[in-house]
Design an enzyme around this catalytic site. Structure first.
Site, PDB file in Angstrom:
ATOM      1  N   LYS A  23     -37.164  17.950 -38.442  1.00  0.00           N
ATOM      2  CA  LYS A  23     -37.588  17.937 -37.031  1.00  0.00           C
ATOM      3  C   LYS A  23     -36.420  18.202 -36.086  1.00  0.00           C
ATOM      4  O   LYS A  23     -36.517  19.041 -35.181  1.00  0.00           O
ATOM      5  CB  LYS A  23     -38.220  16.579 -36.678  1.00  0.00           C
ATOM      6  CG  LYS A  23     -39.484  16.235 -37.422  1.00  0.00           C
ATOM      7  CD  LYS A  23     -40.095  14.940 -36.925  1.00  0.00           C
ATOM      8  CE  LYS A  23     -39.245  13.712 -37.166  1.00  0.00           C
ATOM      9  NZ  LYS A  23     -39.008  13.423 -38.599  1.00  0.00           N
ATOM     10  N   ASN A  65     -37.701  12.112 -29.686  1.00  0.00           N
ATOM     11  CA  ASN A  65     -37.174  11.219 -30.718  1.00  0.00           C
ATOM     12  C   ASN A  65     -35.758  11.611 -31.140  1.00  0.00           C
ATOM     13  O   ASN A  65     -35.026  10.815 -31.714  1.00  0.00           O
ATOM     14  CB  ASN A  65     -38.115  11.242 -31.931  1.00  0.00           C
ATOM     15  CG  ASN A  65     -37.821  10.156 -32.935  1.00  0.00           C
ATOM     16  OD1 ASN A  65     -37.812   8.982 -32.603  1.00  0.00           O
ATOM     17  ND2 ASN A  65     -37.567  10.557 -34.166  1.00  0.00           N
ATOM     18  N   HIS A  71     -41.613   6.012 -44.596  1.00  0.00           N
ATOM     19  CA  HIS A  71     -42.089   4.952 -43.701  1.00  0.00           C
ATOM     20  C   HIS A  71     -43.226   4.124 -44.312  1.00  0.00           C
ATOM     21  O   HIS A  71     -44.119   3.672 -43.594  1.00  0.00           O
ATOM     22  CB  HIS A  71     -42.546   5.540 -42.360  1.00  0.00           C
ATOM     23  CG  HIS A  71     -41.473   6.261 -41.621  1.00  0.00           C
ATOM     24  ND1 HIS A  71     -40.287   5.659 -41.262  1.00  0.00           N
ATOM     25  CD2 HIS A  71     -41.398   7.548 -41.185  1.00  0.00           C
ATOM     26  CE1 HIS A  71     -39.525   6.538 -40.629  1.00  0.00           C
ATOM     27  NE2 HIS A  71     -40.169   7.683 -40.575  1.00  0.00           N
TER      28      HIS A  71
END
Length: 445
Positions: free
Chosen positions: A113, A136, A181
């Site tokens: 990302k 982010n 995650h």
């Protein structure tokens, strides 16, 4: 969204929470700011009530809107209570999108990302567009509000997407989906649903840029209202496709919209290693083309791009041994990419704080290229047990010990790769501090 006089709670006072609080105050909201930590600096915050420590649902009395930070878990006392009371809950990117005039290009995915966001930002800037780059990645999107921007390019995590309502990117990019995650999500499907929310508000005039090489991503193409552009190493069958011509070392695109029907972009001067970075270049190029950038402008920007710190970054060469910092590789998929991008023999330094994923996908690359795997941190025993037999394995408590042992074991021609597959929070405040400490240790050898 009218904020003046509204009583708003901000949950979580990290970077995005503080930025959101300051923005809300500037718009006349009355604030209640909360954080589970008890060491928040009051001087960094705007005027308002501050409540620290264990959460208490009574703090929500009189609250009309909740703005939550991405690090706050979905099952927090305040978020559950707000939901039960039907108090609207949004995140900082949703709040920002309500006030931002510029179109948004948003990038999500498990890995890559930050690289794609920065690369796309550089392409847009090189084409003359005033471009905000953040999310982010570092600078909260809310800080773009009131700026004079032509476009905003933002990295968007699954945590941030959990609390959107109307957030609508003009171009949404989904790079990949692999285990990560699992300390927050129950399984890959749960994690994937959060990622897929990036596209839920798009319309037919928007673009969804999806990785054909990842079946978990490409299956979303069937449900899109927006215009789908597929990218992958091989040519796709979709009406808008971008792919890699390996003999020519070029990206080729064939779109059916008027401004950029077809063409090619040379990667002859593109400096980033690994096939995953070819995918990253395709994703950024597809988004740029969709946003009206010319192929020759993209090619120049790709040639100038140097990559990001802590992502397969060569930091030192000593006695024929190359040391590489991939501290940003905080999940198994990222480590597989890093190993695949490098030549054998490799000494891998991995470990840190376990995130609940499966380490088994590392067995193949360890067996093929890694002559020694050195695990450190609190996850070291779990990793060693999961990967026993794939290669020689040794374990140490700290990163310092791991680096010192790797230096002793390395021979000319070896590559020492820090690529942790874990978060950094057992020994460091974040992946950047871990990477910087690694660089210091290596250069001190």
């Amino acid at each position: 969204m009218e904020l003046s006089g509204k009583r708003v709670m901000v949950i979580g006072l990290g970077v995005s929470g503080i930025a959101a609080a300051r923005f809300l105050a500037s718009r006349g909201a009355t604030l209640v700011m909360t954080d589970r930590r008890d060491d928040v600096e009051r001087s960094t915050l705007p005027e308002g009530d501050l409540k620290l420590g264990a959460e208490d649902a009574t703090w929500l009395d009189g609250i009309e809107l909740v703005v939550t930070s991405p690090g706050v878990p979905r099952d927090s006392v305040l978020l559950r209570a707000a939901t039960e009371r039907r108090i609207p809950v949004i995140g900082e990117i949703e709040l920002a999108s309500r006030f931002l005039d510029a179109p948004i290009a948003a990038v999500t995915g498990t890995n890559g990302k930050s690289t794609v966001v920065v690369l796309l930002g550089e392409i847009l800037k090189a084409s003359g567009r005033r471009t905000f780059v953040g999310g982010n990645l570092g600078t909260p999107l809310i800080e773009a509000v009131d700026g004079k921007w032509d476009l905003a390019v933002v990295e968007v995590s699954s945590f941030q997407l959990e609390w959107i309502e109307k957030f609508r990117p003009k171009a949404g990019v989904h790079l990949n989906l692999t285990d990560d995650h699992f300390d927050r999500y129950k399984d890959l499907d749960d994690y994937g649903r959060a990622k897929a929310r990036l596209f839920e508000n798009q319309q037919t005039s928007d673009y969804a840029i999806l990785n054909r090489d990842d079946p978990n991503v490409w299956k979303l193409a069937k449900s899109m209202r927006s215009y789908v552009i597929g990218f992958g190493l091989a040519r796709g069958e979709s009406s808008a496709s971008i792919w890699f011509d390996e003999p020519a070392n070029a990206i080729v695109f064939d779109f059916d919209f008027v401004d950029a029907p077809r063409g090619r972009i040379s990667l002859g001067k593109f400096r980033l290693r690994g096939r995953h970075n070819i995918s990253n270049a395709m994703a950024a190029s597809a988004a740029a083309l969709a946003l009206g950038v010319k192929a020759e402008e993209i090619e120049r920007a790709l040639s100038d791009f140097r990559g990001l710190p802590h992502r397969i970054e060569v930091v030192h060469e000593n006695g024929g041994v190359t040391f590489i910092d991939d501290s940003k590789g905080t999940n198994v998929g990222a480590v597989v990419e890093a190993i695949d991008a490098l030549a054998a023999p490799i000494i891998l330094i991995a470990g840190g704080l376990d995130k609940g994923g499966d380490y088994a996908p590392l067995r193949r690359p360890l067996g093929e290229k890694v002559k020694l795997a050195i695990f450190n941190g609190t996850a070291r025993d779990k990793m060693a047990a999961a990967l026993e037999g794939s290669t020689q394995i040794e374990s140490f408590a700290t990163l310092r010990e791991a680096v010192e042992h790797a230096a002793r074991a390395a021979r000319p021609g070896d590559t020492v790769l820090l690529s942790p597959a874990c978060s950094s929070f057992d020994q460091f405040k974040d992946y950047a501090e871990r990477g910087n400490v690694y660089k210091e240790l290596v250069r001190a050898l």
